[in-house]
Design a protein around this motif. Sequence first.
Motif, PDB file in Angstrom:
ATOM      1  N   UNK A  51      39.667  38.849  36.269  1.00 56.59           N
ATOM      2  CA  UNK A  51      38.667  39.064  36.318  1.00 56.59           C
ATOM      3  C   UNK A  51      38.145  40.011  37.294  1.00 56.59           C
ATOM      4  N   UNK A  52      38.191  39.744  38.472  1.00 56.53           N
ATOM      5  CA  UNK A  52      37.397  39.637  39.974  1.00 56.53           C
ATOM      6  C   UNK A  52      37.923  40.942  40.077  1.00 56.53           C
ATOM      7  N   UNK A  53      39.660  40.420  40.369  1.00 53.92           N
ATOM      8  CA  UNK A  53      39.846  41.586  40.935  1.00 53.92           C
ATOM      9  C   UNK A  53      40.153  43.498  40.322  1.00 53.92           C
ATOM     10  N   UNK A  54      39.179  43.255  39.035  1.00 61.94           N
ATOM     11  CA  UNK A  54      39.845  44.105  38.085  1.00 61.94           C
ATOM     12  C   UNK A  54      37.935  45.071  38.300  1.00 61.94           C
ATOM     13  N   UNK A  55      37.011  43.817  38.333  1.00 60.36           N
ATOM     14  CA  UNK A  55      35.871  45.088  38.792  1.00 60.36           C
ATOM     15  C   UNK A  55      36.084  45.527  40.072  1.00 60.36           C
ATOM     16  N   UNK A  56      36.921  45.102  41.047  1.00 54.76           N
ATOM     17  CA  UNK A  56      37.015  45.687  42.242  1.00 54.76           C
ATOM     18  C   UNK A  56      38.096  47.050  42.479  1.00 54.76           C
ATOM     19  N   UNK A  57      38.795  47.396  41.207  1.00 55.82           N
ATOM     20  CA  UNK A  57      39.244  47.993  40.710  1.00 55.82           C
ATOM     21  C   UNK A  57      38.971  49.156  40.079  1.00 55.82           C
ATOM     22  N   UNK A  58      38.004  48.669  39.435  1.00 58.19           N
ATOM     23  CA  UNK A  58      37.272  49.915  39.007  1.00 58.19           C
ATOM     24  C   UNK A  58      36.112  50.191  39.805  1.00 58.19           C
ATOM     25  N   UNK A  59      35.803  49.352  40.860  1.00 55.59           N
ATOM     26  CA  UNK A  59      34.845  50.345  41.043  1.00 55.59           C
ATOM     27  C   UNK A  59      35.161  50.932  42.934  1.00 55.59           C
ATOM     28  N   UNK A  60      36.821  51.323  42.388  1.00 55.30           N
ATOM     29  CA  UNK A  60      37.027  51.716  43.381  1.00 55.30           C
ATOM     30  C   UNK A  60      37.395  51.461  44.631  1.00 55.30           C
ATOM     31  N   UNK A  61      37.090  50.347  45.361  1.00 55.49           N
ATOM     32  CA  UNK A  61      37.531  49.292  46.100  1.00 55.49           C
ATOM     33  C   UNK A  61      38.480  49.350  46.455  1.00 55.49           C
ATOM     34  N   UNK A  62      39.638  48.853  45.116  1.00 56.98           N
ATOM     35  CA  UNK A  62      41.138  48.161  45.979  1.00 56.98           C
ATOM     36  C   UNK A  62      41.943  49.032  44.491  1.00 56.98           C
ATOM     37  N   UNK A  63      43.331  49.368  45.048  1.00 54.87           N
ATOM     38  CA  UNK A  63      43.933  49.267  44.220  1.00 54.87           C
ATOM     39  C   UNK A  63      45.564  48.872  44.400  1.00 54.87           C
ATOM     40  N   UNK A  64      45.682  47.594  43.253  1.00 54.16           N
ATOM     41  CA  UNK A  64      47.095  47.174  43.422  1.00 54.16           C
ATOM     42  C   UNK A  64      48.085  47.315  42.983  1.00 54.16           C
ATOM     43  N   UNK A  65      49.007  46.920  42.871  1.00 54.29           N
ATOM     44  CA  UNK A  65      50.323  47.017  42.107  1.00 54.29           C
ATOM     45  C   UNK A  65      51.182  46.028  42.471  1.00 54.29           C
ATOM     46  N   UNK A  66      51.606  45.327  40.924  1.00 53.43           N
ATOM     47  CA  UNK A  66      52.779  44.922  40.688  1.00 53.43           C
ATOM     48  C   UNK A  66      54.391  45.103  41.258  1.00 53.43           C
ATOM     49  N   UNK A  67      54.784  44.560  41.848  1.00 55.08           N
ATOM     50  CA  UNK A  67      56.621  44.398  42.352  1.00 55.08           C
ATOM     51  C   UNK A  67      57.087  43.350  41.586  1.00 55.08           C
ATOM     52  N   UNK A  68      57.225  42.811  40.339  1.00 55.00           N
ATOM     53  CA  UNK A  68      57.847  41.518  40.308  1.00 55.00           C
ATOM     54  C   UNK A  68      58.049  39.714  40.340  1.00 55.00           C
ATOM     55  N   UNK A  69      58.903  39.952  41.151  1.00 53.61           N
ATOM     56  CA  UNK A  69      58.850  38.453  41.744  1.00 53.61           C
ATOM     57  C   UNK A  69      58.567  38.831  43.018  1.00 53.61           C
ATOM     58  N   UNK A  70      58.702  39.548  43.482  1.00 46.89           N
ATOM     59  CA  UNK A  70      57.863  39.713  45.006  1.00 46.89           C
ATOM     60  C   UNK A  70      56.288  39.934  44.942  1.00 46.89           C
ATOM     61  N   UNK A  71      55.156  39.274  44.182  1.00 49.18           N
ATOM     62  CA  UNK A  71      54.078  39.547  44.132  1.00 49.18           C
ATOM     63  C   UNK A  71      52.950  40.246  44.024  1.00 49.18           C
ATOM     64  N   UNK A  72      52.433  40.541  43.866  1.00 52.03           N
ATOM     65  CA  UNK A  72      50.600  41.591  43.729  1.00 52.03           C
ATOM     66  C   UNK A  72      50.896  42.405  45.429  1.00 52.03           C
ATOM     67  N   UNK A  73      51.076  43.737  45.393  1.00 51.15           N
ATOM     68  CA  UNK A  73      50.696  43.830  46.484  1.00 51.15           C
ATOM     69  C   UNK A  73      49.381  44.576  46.705  1.00 51.15           C
ATOM     70  N   UNK A  74      48.413  45.272  47.843  1.00 48.67           N
ATOM     71  CA  UNK A  74      47.582  45.868  47.743  1.00 48.67           C
ATOM     72  C   UNK A  74      48.331  47.398  48.042  1.00 48.67           C
ATOM     73  N   UNK A  75      47.767  48.773  47.314  1.00 53.56           N
ATOM     74  CA  UNK A  75      48.200  49.687  47.309  1.00 53.56           C
ATOM     75  C   UNK A  75      47.647  49.929  48.992  1.00 53.56           C
ATOM     76  N   UNK A  76      45.902  50.557  48.104  1.00 50.90           N
ATOM     77  CA  UNK A  76      44.871  50.975  49.029  1.00 50.90           C
ATOM     78  C   UNK A  76      43.819  50.474  48.729  1.00 50.90           C
TER      79      UNK A  76
END
Length: 312
Positions: A51-76
């Motif tokens: 939920x905290x990660x979603x709040x940060x995304x909604x605030x425009x602080x971060x953008x992430x993407x899931x890359x399967x078994x590689x995990x979640x990456x910070x895009x911006x």
Amino acid sequence: MNGFDERFLTRNGFAARQLAVLLLGHEPDTRLPRVRDFAEELGCGNGTVQAALQLLEEAGAIETTARGHLGTFLVRSDRTILWRLSGLGTLLAAMPLPYSRRYEGLATGLRSAFEQAGAPFAITFMRGAGARTTALLDGKVDLVVLSRLAADRLMEKHPVQLLADLGPATYVGAHGLLLREGAQLDAPGLRVAIDHASEDQRLLAERAFAGRSDIEWVESSYMQLRDLFASKQADATVWNLDEVQGRLGMAVDVLPLGDEVTRDLALRNSSAAIIGRKEGAQALAAVRDTLDLSVVTSLQSEVLRGERMPSY
């Protein structure tokens, strides 16, 4: 207060603020720790972290993407927003008084480097490395700018750590032995100006005149030096040439420093160092890895060459 702000006052919002601090240490296009690793570090549940990660995304602080078994990456990431949400506040640095163009360039470079790293930054000016270090230990400032020579001595005595050494000629250009017109260096009872508020100047002066038992020490600061020489109350000293060249308004002989030890001390004294507390410096830790110190020296050089106006 709008609804967005209120969400950051909830339990999930508190976790988002804590996450913002951690994410300041991550570069874009890098893999983030697993949710359960974040949860363990923050002492909360996996759902709270999500939920905290979603709040940060909604605030425009971060953008992430899931890359399967590689995990979640910070895009911006927007470091300015992350810093604001983290609640870390403004980093405050204590510097010497900006009486030379070199110090003005140093202040200009530091301000730009911290701002590029997304950290609000301010400078307070204090005379004396000891006074600045006391302010650091008392928690009044977050970091201190001083010579590498003073930093080495203070780190032996206090719980402070070296954060950066910016290299020769970043703190002062050079030191020289100043001799008042008409004074003789080998004259008995030579009166030597010394500034006990300056760890660097005191050490260099004492080393330069070591072995002479006939020296009379005269307490002085840079502001008093001209009057002491003019009134013949002082005959000689070792001083930072950035402070005296063209400013004493009188004829003064500038002689090179003598032995190898003194020259080594003068070289370390010419390098600007940055120190911080060993413990409790969360804001500094959050920005340290992303701080580009080459910006500091580059902008300082531009100020010294007259290509950039000082801005601090």
